[in-house]
Design a protein around this motif. Structure first.
Motif, mmCIF file in Angstrom:
data_model
loop_
_atom_site.group_PDB
_atom_site.id
_atom_site.type_symbol
_atom_site.label_atom_id
_atom_site.label_comp_id
_atom_site.label_asym_id
_atom_site.label_seq_id
_atom_site.Cartn_x
_atom_site.Cartn_y
_atom_site.Cartn_z
ATOM 1 N N ARG A 76 0.832 -1.216 0.000
ATOM 2 C CA ARG A 76 0.000 0.000 0.000
ATOM 3 C C ARG A 76 0.863 1.261 0.000
ATOM 4 N NH1 ARG A 76 -3.309 -1.342 5.058
ATOM 5 N NH2 ARG A 76 -4.116 0.769 4.842
ATOM 6 N N LEU A 77 1.993 1.189 0.730
ATOM 7 C CA LEU A 77 2.898 2.345 0.752
ATOM 8 C C LEU A 77 3.492 2.602 -0.630
ATOM 9 C CD1 LEU A 77 4.899 1.925 4.091
ATOM 10 C CD2 LEU A 77 3.554 3.923 3.402
ATOM 11 N N ALA A 78 3.865 1.502 -1.308
ATOM 12 C CA ALA A 78 4.454 1.647 -2.646
ATOM 13 C C ALA A 78 3.428 2.269 -3.596
ATOM 14 C CB ALA A 78 4.916 0.280 -3.165
ATOM 15 N N ILE A 79 2.194 1.810 -3.484
ATOM 16 C CA ILE A 79 1.138 2.356 -4.359
ATOM 17 C C ILE A 79 0.878 3.828 -4.029
ATOM 18 C CG2 ILE A 79 -1.351 2.198 -4.884
ATOM 19 C CD1 ILE A 79 -1.050 -0.809 -4.836
ATOM 20 N N TYR A 80 0.953 4.166 -2.746
ATOM 21 C CA TYR A 80 0.770 5.573 -2.361
ATOM 22 C C TYR A 80 1.820 6.444 -3.066
ATOM 23 C CZ TYR A 80 0.676 9.909 0.172
ATOM 24 O OH TYR A 80 0.613 11.250 0.457
ATOM 25 N N HIS A 81 3.087 6.014 -2.993
ATOM 26 C CA HIS A 81 4.144 6.846 -3.582
ATOM 27 C C HIS A 81 4.006 6.945 -5.100
ATOM 28 C CE1 HIS A 81 6.015 7.597 0.179
ATOM 29 N NE2 HIS A 81 6.127 6.306 0.447
ATOM 30 N N GLU A 82 3.546 5.858 -5.687
ATOM 31 C CA GLU A 82 3.448 5.812 -7.151
ATOM 32 C C GLU A 82 2.214 6.586 -7.661
ATOM 33 O OE1 GLU A 82 2.417 1.953 -9.403
ATOM 34 O OE2 GLU A 82 4.288 1.617 -8.298
ATOM 35 N N GLN A 83 1.055 6.320 -7.044
ATOM 36 C CA GLN A 83 -0.192 6.814 -7.648
ATOM 37 C C GLN A 83 -0.853 7.978 -6.904
ATOM 38 O OE1 GLN A 83 -2.882 4.171 -9.493
ATOM 39 N NE2 GLN A 83 -1.676 2.371 -9.025
ATOM 40 N N THR A 84 -0.612 8.091 -5.591
ATOM 41 C CA THR A 84 -1.332 9.124 -4.831
ATOM 42 C C THR A 84 -0.461 10.362 -4.576
ATOM 43 O OG1 THR A 84 -2.611 7.372 -3.797
ATOM 44 C CG2 THR A 84 -2.762 9.541 -2.782
ATOM 45 N N SER A 85 0.828 10.153 -4.260
ATOM 46 C CA SER A 85 1.645 11.332 -3.921
ATOM 47 C C SER A 85 1.765 12.335 -5.087
ATOM 48 C CB SER A 85 3.002 10.920 -3.365
ATOM 49 O OG SER A 85 3.748 10.304 -4.350
ATOM 50 N N PRO A 86 1.613 11.931 -6.367
ATOM 51 C CA PRO A 86 1.595 12.963 -7.424
ATOM 52 C C PRO A 86 0.494 14.016 -7.235
ATOM 53 C CG PRO A 86 1.912 10.795 -8.411
ATOM 54 C CD PRO A 86 1.625 10.563 -6.950
ATOM 55 N N LEU A 87 -0.497 13.711 -6.368
ATOM 56 C CA LEU A 87 -1.558 14.700 -6.113
ATOM 57 C C LEU A 87 -1.009 15.934 -5.397
ATOM 58 C CD1 LEU A 87 -4.517 12.415 -5.002
ATOM 59 C CD2 LEU A 87 -4.351 13.747 -7.083
ATOM 60 N N ILE A 88 0.115 15.762 -4.679
ATOM 61 C CA ILE A 88 0.712 16.912 -3.978
ATOM 62 C C ILE A 88 1.100 17.960 -5.026
ATOM 63 C CG2 ILE A 88 2.654 17.661 -2.535
ATOM 64 C CD1 ILE A 88 2.619 14.743 -1.357
ATOM 65 N N GLU A 89 1.779 17.500 -6.054
ATOM 66 C CA GLU A 89 2.181 18.392 -7.152
ATOM 67 C C GLU A 89 0.943 18.937 -7.878
ATOM 68 O OE1 GLU A 89 5.135 19.438 -8.107
ATOM 69 O OE2 GLU A 89 4.323 20.466 -9.881
ATOM 70 N N TYR A 90 -0.038 18.061 -8.055
ATOM 71 C CA TYR A 90 -1.273 18.456 -8.752
ATOM 72 C C TYR A 90 -1.913 19.657 -8.046
ATOM 73 C CZ TYR A 90 -5.993 17.917 -10.785
ATOM 74 O OH TYR A 90 -7.187 18.121 -11.429
ATOM 75 N N TYR A 91 -2.002 19.596 -6.705
ATOM 76 C CA TYR A 91 -2.659 20.684 -5.985
ATOM 77 C C TYR A 91 -1.723 21.858 -5.680
ATOM 78 C CZ TYR A 91 -6.920 17.939 -5.564
ATOM 79 O OH TYR A 91 -8.056 17.233 -5.856
ATOM 80 N N THR A 92 -0.452 21.595 -5.362
ATOM 81 C CA THR A 92 0.436 22.735 -5.073
ATOM 82 C C THR A 92 0.718 23.500 -6.359
ATOM 83 O OG1 THR A 92 2.359 21.305 -5.243
ATOM 84 C CG2 THR A 92 1.600 21.804 -3.029
ATOM 85 N N GLY A 93 0.808 22.808 -7.467
ATOM 86 C CA GLY A 93 1.027 23.462 -8.763
ATOM 87 C C GLY A 93 -0.073 24.456 -9.031
ATOM 88 N N ARG A 94 -1.291 24.039 -8.756
ATOM 89 C CA ARG A 94 -2.430 24.933 -9.003
ATOM 90 C C ARG A 94 -2.436 26.111 -8.044
ATOM 91 N NH1 ARG A 94 -7.881 21.876 -9.988
ATOM 92 N NH2 ARG A 94 -8.166 22.699 -7.922
ATOM 93 N N THR A 95 -2.033 25.849 -6.782
ATOM 94 C CA THR A 95 -2.007 26.935 -5.808
ATOM 95 C C THR A 95 -1.016 27.999 -6.289
ATOM 96 O OG1 THR A 95 -2.434 25.309 -4.101
ATOM 97 C CG2 THR A 95 -1.736 27.460 -3.344
ATOM 98 N N ALA A 96 0.118 27.528 -6.808
ATOM 99 C CA ALA A 96 1.132 28.460 -7.291
ATOM 100 C C ALA A 96 0.601 29.273 -8.471
ATOM 101 C CB ALA A 96 2.386 27.688 -7.692
ATOM 102 N N GLU A 97 -0.189 28.634 -9.306
ATOM 103 C CA GLU A 97 -0.763 29.353 -10.453
ATOM 104 C C GLU A 97 -1.745 30.431 -9.996
ATOM 105 O OE1 GLU A 97 -2.798 26.623 -13.041
ATOM 106 O OE2 GLU A 97 -0.958 25.469 -13.320
ATOM 107 N N GLY A 98 -2.328 30.212 -8.785
ATOM 108 C CA GLY A 98 -3.254 31.210 -8.244
ATOM 109 C C GLY A 98 -4.557 31.313 -9.002
ATOM 110 N N THR A 99 -5.009 30.229 -9.607
ATOM 111 C CA THR A 99 -6.308 30.292 -10.281
ATOM 112 C C THR A 99 -7.400 30.439 -9.218
ATOM 113 O OG1 THR A 99 -6.355 27.900 -10.296
ATOM 114 C CG2 THR A 99 -5.651 28.951 -12.327
ATOM 115 N N LEU A 100 -8.543 30.970 -9.598
ATOM 116 C CA LEU A 100 -9.583 31.312 -8.630
ATOM 117 C C LEU A 100 -10.031 30.143 -7.768
ATOM 118 C CD1 LEU A 100 -11.972 33.809 -10.417
ATOM 119 C CD2 LEU A 100 -10.585 34.155 -8.359
#
Ligand code: AP5
Ligand code: ZN
Length: 218
Positions: A167-191
Motif C-alpha cells: 500500500r505504501l508503494a502504491i501511495y508513492h506511485e499513484q497518490t503522492s503525485p496529487l501533492i504536485e497536482y494541488y500545489t502546482g495549481r495553488t502556485a498558479e493562483g487560479t480562482l
C-alpha cells in the motif's frame, strides 16, 4: 468548506478526520470506510472490491467515482465535507474538477514510511463507525472495545506487514503525485485553487489535531 486529507496509509487520516469533522460540523467521507461497509454487507460492490482491497491494490476509479457522486447527493454534504482517502489518483482529482466540485483546502499529513508499519500492526478499528485506536499510542478506554458504543474492535485484513508495504508503494506511485497536482495549481493562483498545507504527522494525536485545526483556521 470542502477539505481533502491526503497522506500515506497509516498517516492518521481517519484518526484526525474524527476531530475535524466534529470541529467544523461537516461529514467525513472515507472511501475506505464505505468500501469496507460494502464488503461486510456483501453487496455487489463489496464482492468486487474485497479481493482488491485485501491485497492492498486500489479499487478502480470508475467504482470510486460512482460511490462519491452518490454520497455527495446526500443532504448532509450541503455545507461541505471532509474527504479521507479520496482522491487517490490524478484521474480521481480530475473527475472532481470536471464535476465542478471545488476544494477549499488540502491538508497533507506527512509521516515517514519507517513509522507506518509500527502504527498499522497496533491499529484496532470499530467497523461500524470507522473509529480508530492504537494499542499503545491511542488505546481505547477499555481494552478491545469502542469508547462510544462498547462494541468489539477488530484488526483490518490489509494491515499485515506485507500488504502495508504494498500500500505504501502504491501511495508513492499513484497518490503522492496529487501533492504536485494541488500545489502546482495553488502556485498558479487560479480562482478555484485550494489552499495546501503540509502538517507534520509525527507526535501526539492531539498535537497533530491542533496543527490541522490551526491550518484550517478552526
Ligand atoms: P483506506 O481505508 O483509505 O486506507 P489508507 O489510505 O491505506 O489509510 P488507512 O486507513 O490505513 O490509514 P489512516 O491514514 O486513516 O490512519 P489511521 O488514522 O487509521 O483504504 C483502504 C483500501 O480501500 C485501499 O487500499 C484501496 O484498496 C481502497 N480504497 C479506498 N479509497 C480508495 C480510492 N479513493 N481509490 C481507490 N481505492 C480506494 O491511523 C493508523 C494507526 O496509527 C491507528 O492505529 C492510529 O491509532 C495510529 N495513529 C494515528 N495517529 C497517530 C500518532 N500521531 N502517533 C501514533 N500513532 C498514531
Ligand atoms: Zn483510514
Amino acid at each position: 468548506m470542502r477539505i481533502i486529507l491526503l497522506g500515506a496509509p497509516g498517516a492518521g487520516k481517519g484518526t484526525q478526520s474524527n476531530f475535524i469533522s466534529k470541529a467544523l460540523g461537516i461529514p467525513q467521507i472515507s472511501t475506505g470506510d464505505m468500501l469496507r461497509a460494502a464488503v461486510k454487507e456483501e453487496t455487489p460492490l463489496g464482492r468486487k472490491a474485497k479481493e482488491v482491497m485485501d491485497s492492498g491494490n486500489l479499487v478502480s476509479d470508475d467504482i470510486i467515482l460512482d460511490i462519491i457522486k452518490e454520497r455527495l447527493k446526500e443532504d448532509d454534504c450541503r455545507s461541505g465535507c471532509l474527504f479521507d482517502g479520496f482522491p487517490r489518483t490524478i484521474a480521481q482529482a480530475e473527475a472532481l474538477d470536471r464535476e465542478g466540485i471545488t476544494i477549499n483546502h488540502v491538508i497533507e499529513i506527512r509521516v515517514e514510511d519507517s513509522s507506518i508499519i509500527q502504527r498499522m500492526s497496533g491499529r484496532r478499528v470499530h467497523p461500524a463507525s470507522g473509529r480508530t485506536y492504537h494499542l499503545t499510542f491511542n488505546p481505547p478506554q477499555q481494552p478491545g472495545v469502542d469508547d462510544e458504543t462498547g462494541e468489539p474492535l477488530i484488526q483490518r485484513v490489509d494491515d499485515t506487514e506485507e500488504t502495508v508495504k504494498k500500500r505504501l508503494a502504491i501511495y508513492h506511485e499513484q497518490t503522492s503525485p496529487l501533492i504536485e497536482y494541488y500545489t502546482g495549481r495553488t502556485a498558479e493562483g487560479t480562482l478555484d485553487s485550494p489552499r495546501f498545507t503540509t502538517v507534520e504527522g509525527t507526535g501526539k494525536v492531539e498535537e497533530i489535531r491542533d496543527r490541522i485545526l490551526k491550518a484550517l483556521g478552526a
